[in-house]
Design an enzyme around this catalytic site. Structure first.
Site, PDB file in Angstrom:
ATOM      1  N   ASP A 148       0.350   3.674   1.610  1.00 36.31           N
ATOM      2  CA  ASP A 148       0.319   4.429   3.041  1.00 36.31           C
ATOM      3  C   ASP A 148       1.686   4.731   3.524  1.00 36.31           C
ATOM      4  O   ASP A 148       2.590   4.041   3.265  1.00 36.31           O
ATOM      5  CB  ASP A 148      -0.169   3.203   4.077  1.00 36.31           C
ATOM      6  CG  ASP A 148      -0.615   3.975   5.289  1.00 36.31           C
ATOM      7  OD1 ASP A 148       0.030   4.522   6.035  1.00 36.31           O
ATOM      8  OD2 ASP A 148      -1.667   4.034   5.507  1.00 36.31           O
ATOM      9  N   CYS A 184       0.727  -1.130   0.015  1.00 36.29           N
ATOM     10  CA  CYS A 184      -0.065  -0.219   0.018  1.00 36.29           C
ATOM     11  C   CYS A 184       0.894   1.320  -0.200  1.00 36.29           C
ATOM     12  O   CYS A 184       2.099   1.195   0.565  1.00 36.29           O
ATOM     13  CB  CYS A 184      -1.046   0.015   1.229  1.00 36.29           C
ATOM     14  SG  CYS A 184      -2.012   1.540   1.339  1.00 36.29           S
ATOM     15  N   CYS A 242      -6.004  -0.054   6.987  1.00 28.80           N
ATOM     16  CA  CYS A 242      -5.694   0.537   5.672  1.00 28.80           C
ATOM     17  C   CYS A 242      -7.022   1.282   5.181  1.00 28.80           C
ATOM     18  O   CYS A 242      -8.175   0.846   5.398  1.00 28.80           O
ATOM     19  CB  CYS A 242      -5.702  -0.781   4.410  1.00 28.80           C
ATOM     20  SG  CYS A 242      -5.322  -0.065   2.758  1.00 28.80           S
ATOM     21  N   ARG A 257       3.074   5.148   6.366  1.00 32.82           N
ATOM     22  CA  ARG A 257       3.436   4.415   7.573  1.00 32.82           C
ATOM     23  C   ARG A 257       3.954   2.744   7.218  1.00 32.82           C
ATOM     24  O   ARG A 257       4.431   2.261   8.225  1.00 32.82           O
ATOM     25  CB  ARG A 257       2.433   4.429   8.572  1.00 32.82           C
ATOM     26  CG  ARG A 257       1.885   5.676   8.892  1.00 32.82           C
ATOM     27  CD  ARG A 257       0.354   5.690   9.773  1.00 32.82           C
ATOM     28  NE  ARG A 257      -0.437   5.251   8.893  1.00 32.82           N
ATOM     29  CZ  ARG A 257      -1.616   4.839   9.112  1.00 32.82           C
ATOM     30  NH1 ARG A 257      -2.048   4.906  10.420  1.00 32.82           N
ATOM     31  NH2 ARG A 257      -2.664   4.187   8.195  1.00 32.82           N
ATOM     32  N   HIS A 266      -2.253  -4.029   5.070  1.00 35.86           N
ATOM     33  CA  HIS A 266      -1.769  -3.715   6.473  1.00 35.86           C
ATOM     34  C   HIS A 266      -3.112  -3.339   7.254  1.00 35.86           C
ATOM     35  O   HIS A 266      -4.152  -2.783   6.492  1.00 35.86           O
ATOM     36  CB  HIS A 266      -0.842  -2.193   6.605  1.00 35.86           C
ATOM     37  CG  HIS A 266      -1.543  -1.146   5.977  1.00 35.86           C
ATOM     38  ND1 HIS A 266      -2.208  -0.276   6.730  1.00 35.86           N
ATOM     39  CD2 HIS A 266      -1.624  -0.723   4.610  1.00 35.86           C
ATOM     40  CE1 HIS A 266      -2.612   1.038   5.827  1.00 35.86           C
ATOM     41  NE2 HIS A 266      -2.075   0.559   4.608  1.00 35.86           N
TER      42      HIS A 266
HETATM   43 CO    CO Z   1      -3.482   1.117   3.061  1.00 40.27          CO
END
Ligand code: CO
Length: 214
Positions: free
Chosen positions: A44, A42, A101, A46, A98
């Site tokens: 993302d 992803c 998400c 993080r 994750h």
């Molecule tokens: Co995500």
């Protein structure tokens, strides 16, 4: 110093630290790449691929998009997978979702996300395929977490549908495909037990492209 300018300072420090431990670091890295892993994760912020896997520069080929999707008509990911499988000859393809998400969460609820609607459609398809299992869950967090996992598994299945992957499997038995979930709360990676070969054999009559060995 603002956070944007700071990046160039960070970059200089990083270069210095690399050269301090190996003065030929960039020279060697520039020669070639031969990573054993393709990581699909992803976007993302993080979930940084190299960092969570503890891998160095040159060790993992990375593709990231919202909610780690492998969409058959996405020429971007198709190019990444073909290059990784045919030219880099990676031994492992990892799909890493994750928990928590945002993309998966959006697909759990009716919401007009504009441009994102068509992208999230793939996630809603995963929900539909597994609706019986998911709608039995009363706990919203359990349902959210499970859709994260099921999405990773379905994206692994989507990898198994790709001609380049099937061709390489027929010729060499590689790459192996792995389903992972990363937990934002403790930093740990979890490998899902997907038995992809068994699952794929059950849908083989639909997706097998009957690619002959070279
Ligand atoms: Co995500």
């Amino acid at each position: 110093m603002d956070s944007y300018r700071q990046i160039f300072e960070n970059n200089k420090k990083w270069v210095q630290s690399k050269l301090a431990s190996d003065e030929h670091f960039f020279e060697k890295l520039a020669r070639d790449q031969k990573p054993h892993f393709l990581y699909i994760g992803c976007s993302d912020s993080r979930v940084p691929a190299n960092v969570i896997m503890g891998l160095d520069e040159g060790e993992v080929f990375v593709h990231r998009n919202i909610a780690n999707l492998v969409v058959g008509t996405d020429s971007n990911i198709n190019a990444v997978i073909q290059y990784a499988v045919e030219f880099l000859e990676v031994k492992h393809i990892i799909v890493c979702g994750h928990y928590g998400c945002g993309g998966v969460k959006a697909a759990l609820h009716p919401s007009d996300m504009g441009q994102l609607n068509s992208w999230l459609q793939t996630l809603r398809d995963v929900y539909r395929i597994h609706q019986d299992e998911l709608d039995k869950m009363d706990d919203p967090k359990q349902k959210f977490d499970r859709l994260v996992e099921l999405n990773v598994i379905e994206q692994c299945v989507n990898i198994a549908k790709i001609d380049h992957v099937q061709r390489k499997w027929n010729a060499t038995g590689f790459p192996q495909v792995h389903a992972w979930v990363y937990d934002l709360h403790n930093g740990l990676l979890k490998e899902l037990d997907i038995k992809l070969a068994e699952y794929f054999s059950s849908i083989r009559s639909i997706y097998d492209l009957k690619i002959p060995e070279d």
